[in-house]
Motif scaffolding. Structure first.
Motif, mmCIF file in Angstrom:
data_model
loop_
_atom_site.group_PDB
_atom_site.id
_atom_site.type_symbol
_atom_site.label_atom_id
_atom_site.label_comp_id
_atom_site.label_asym_id
_atom_site.label_seq_id
_atom_site.Cartn_x
_atom_site.Cartn_y
_atom_site.Cartn_z
ATOM 1 N N THR A 177 0.807 -1.366 -0.029
ATOM 2 C CA THR A 177 -0.020 0.016 0.075
ATOM 3 C C THR A 177 0.773 1.290 0.165
ATOM 4 N N TYR A 178 1.812 1.161 0.912
ATOM 5 C CA TYR A 178 2.771 2.434 0.966
ATOM 6 C C TYR A 178 3.667 2.680 -0.354
ATOM 7 N N LEU A 179 3.983 1.323 -0.893
ATOM 8 C CA LEU A 179 5.169 1.672 -1.961
ATOM 9 C C LEU A 179 4.246 2.249 -3.164
ATOM 10 N N ASN A 180 2.964 1.788 -3.253
ATOM 11 C CA ASN A 180 2.260 2.163 -4.426
ATOM 12 C C ASN A 180 1.982 3.637 -4.296
ATOM 13 N N ARG A 181 2.397 4.435 -3.247
ATOM 14 C CA ARG A 181 2.397 5.956 -3.065
ATOM 15 C C ARG A 181 3.526 6.384 -3.334
ATOM 16 N N GLU A 182 4.815 5.483 -3.518
ATOM 17 C CA GLU A 182 5.946 6.291 -3.503
ATOM 18 C C GLU A 182 6.144 6.811 -4.959
#
Length: 623
Positions: A183-188
């Motif tokens: 989830t967080y990597l997709n926001r990078e």
């Protein structure tokens, strides 16, 4: 006149000029006017780069330990990679290899892929990870290790991880993959360090760094900034979007794929060693192109000071850089300056393949195989003389500023192991040192004589000025030819290993005990304890006291204040008397050799040791 080895920039154009010798700088006329090379304290912007006078003080006289993470210890089998993750193939039944299995024995799965040994050996992974390192920190500390040199930790499909898919995230198979990470990597935005997230694996790596620091040891990481793997995030985007990719400036593309030929790919780009899996970062005359350069700068800072608070104690203690020759000198002056701006006490080490004197002087330490080659020629090949060995050492290592920090390598990731080199003493250094190229190369446990040769090489490594490096497993008695045979899983004292037989390779039915060699380990421990006991061996001066090329005898003394240690070498096949003048010790006292159980009495300021054939004797004042 300026000192040599500076880089100068003119005040108005981004061009650097390197000087390897003193010369006078004058104004130069050009069509645009005068280009001035500015130096001294002028009120015009200029950049001067000079050699760092000394490496960080903590690097002096220490004991390095080089770890190939995948082969050190598997502390968490749950994070082991799968065949799909390593090969991108669900059909081939690949799995992590059995740690204690005979190295040369192929599994049924491997035979289905290829009946030859080496194609399979290069594909193997053993599951070594951060948990494995953490659970062995007590062993490393008891051994006397001061600093760890880790193979790359970054995300990559290979076992060694030099073919990075990311420089700002570590490989999840060395740690754990958290459910929330995706989830967080997709926001990078991978190109923007301000958006970078610390994954579960990233945090476990930093926890390991903290645990290493808690033991008092330092830790550095191997890096390279020349190429990536085809799975690198920017290259994947380029491959998919072609000319429309935001990252087209990261790579040098010669031809784009054409939509009108859906079953063919015309996509051509620069790659390392003509290997399409290794795209090269785009470069210009200053080094990396602006976009990959900023990415490298961000990743460099990330691991030196992870929380970005200006206190680098939570980060790694430096980097060892490979493929340095592939980027221009200016780039390295700027990169090492960047490292020092984040942590002035971080060490920068350049692995250098050619003449060490030609390496960029901005690095704290130049890592070469020069010492390993010289020891091999002197004690094993018998093609070198005491004078030649002494000249080599004085030329490349014995300098007032850096001698105590010079890393003395006898074997590492890119050579055959020292034990096997001693079993193949007639084989030239890094020439035909593997059964892949030399069917006569012996892949077996060294015999007693060959083990003694190994010990003689080690005494030189641990008593000459510098910081000796132990390649993981050498202290456990491990043997093996060049890559991949030098990358077997660590032979741990608490594991039971199958006997090793090279029958699948060369039809030799012999078998050898591949387990932990406690005798060799004790020898390493004794050497390290002697170095820690004698400050002369860590920081002392070195003076050659005997050179006799005819008898092949060589001796030197290490001194620091009243602490003195003598080392005498007989590289011949005959016993030799080696008179040595002794200073600082009165007549009647004895010098003892802790390894050969002999002692010599000082008489009229001299000792007269009789050196056995092919012997290195270490002599200290008897207590």
């Amino acid at each position: 006149m300026l000192p040599g080895s500076l880089l100068l920039t003119d005040a108005w154009s981004p061009v650097f000029y390197s000087m390897k010798s003193p010369l006078i700088i004058a104004a130069k006329l050009s069509g645009a006017g005068i280009v001035l090379f500015l130096f001294f304290a002028l009120a015009v912007p200029c950049t001067l780069h000079a050699q760092r006078p000394n490496p960080p003080s903590w690097t002096r006289g220490i004991h390095w330990y080089q770890i190939l993470i995948d082969r050190f210890d598997n502390g968490n089998p749950e994070n082991d990679p799968t065949g799909r993750e390593v090969l991108g193939d669900t059909l081939y039944q690949w799995s992590v290899s059995d740690w204690t299995r005979n190295w040369y024995e192929l599994t049924v799965q491997e035979k289905m892929y290829n009946t030859m040994f080496y194609p399979n050996a290069y594909l193997r992974q053993y599951g070594g990870d951060f948990a494995g390192i953490r659970q062995r920190l007590g062993y490393l500390k008891r051994t006397g290790i001061d600093a760890l040199m880790l193979s790359p930790v970054f995300k990559a499909p290979s076992s060694h991880k030099y073919d990075v898919s990311s420089l700002h995230h570590v490989d999840e198979h060395f740690a754990s993959k958290g459910e929330i990470d995706t989830t967080y990597l997709n926001r990078e935005n991978p190109a923007d360090p301000k958006t970078w997230y610390f994954t579960t694996a990233d945090r476990e790596f930093l926890d390991m760094v903290a645990a290493i620091h808690d033991t008092g040891m330092k830790v550095i990481v191997d890096v390279q900034f020349v190429h990536v793997n085809a799975q690198f995030w920017a290259f994947r985007d380029l491959l998919k979007k072609q000319e429309q990719s935001l990252y087209r400036g990261w790579f040098n593309v010669h031809e784009w794929d054409r939509a009108e030929t859906p079953f063919e790919s015309e996509f051509r780009y620069d790659c390392l060693w003509d290997t399409k899996a290794f795209p090269l970062f785009k470069t210009d005359t200053t080094g990396l192109a602006p976009e990959p350069r900023e990415y490298v700068w961000g990743a460099t800072r990330r691991w030196l000071d992870p929380d970005g608070d200006g206190d680098p104690k939570d980060g790694v203690d430096g980097y060892r850089v490979t493929l340095v020759e592939n980027l221009p000198e200016r780039f390295w002056y700027e990169w090492t300056a960047h490292v020092k701006s984040v942590n002035p006490e971080a060490v920068t080490i350049a692995e250098w393949i050619g003449d060490p004197s030609e390496a960029p002087e901005c690095f704290d330490i130049i890592y070469t195989k020069t010492f390993a080659k010289a020891v091999t020629q002197f004690l094993l090949n018998k093609t070198s003389t005491p004078t030649a060995f002494d000249d080599m050492y004085n030329q490349h290592f014995h300098t007032t500023a850096n001698q105590d920090a010079s890393i003395l390598v006898v074997s590492d990731l890119e050579t055959d192991r020292l034990a096997s080199r001693c079993a193949n003493a007639d084989v030239k250094f890094e020439k035909n040192n593997t059964p892949q190229r030399n069917l006569e190369y012996k892949v077996r446990e060294p015999n007693e004589l060959e083990r003694r040769l190994q010990q003689q090489c080690l005494i030189l490594q641990f008593t000459l000025p510098g910081a000796p490096l132990i390649y993981y497993g050498d202290e456990a008695g491990m043997w093996g030819g060049d890559d991949p045979d030098n990358r077997k899983p660590m032979a741990w004292f608490d594991m039971e290993f199958d006997d090793e037989s090279s029958f699948p390779l060369n039809a030799d039915p012999s078998a050898w005990d591949a387990g932990f060699d406690s005798s060799m380990y004790s020898f390493y421990r004794t050497l390290i304890e002697l170095r820690k006991e004698h400050i002369a061996l860590q920081y002392g001066t070195m003076s050659t006291v005997v050179i006799d090329d005819e008898k092949k005898v060589y001796a030197y003394v290490r001194e620091s204040g009243s602490d003195r240690v003598w080392v005498a070498v007989n590289a011949s096949d005959e016993p030799q008397i080696c008179p040595i003048r002794i200073s600082g010790i009165e007549d009647g006292y004895y010098l003892a050799d802790p390894f050969h159980s002999v002692r010599f009495r000082v008489r009229e300021g001299l000792i007269y040791p009789v050196l056995s054939p092919n012997t290195v004797s270490l002599l200290v004042r008897e207590k």
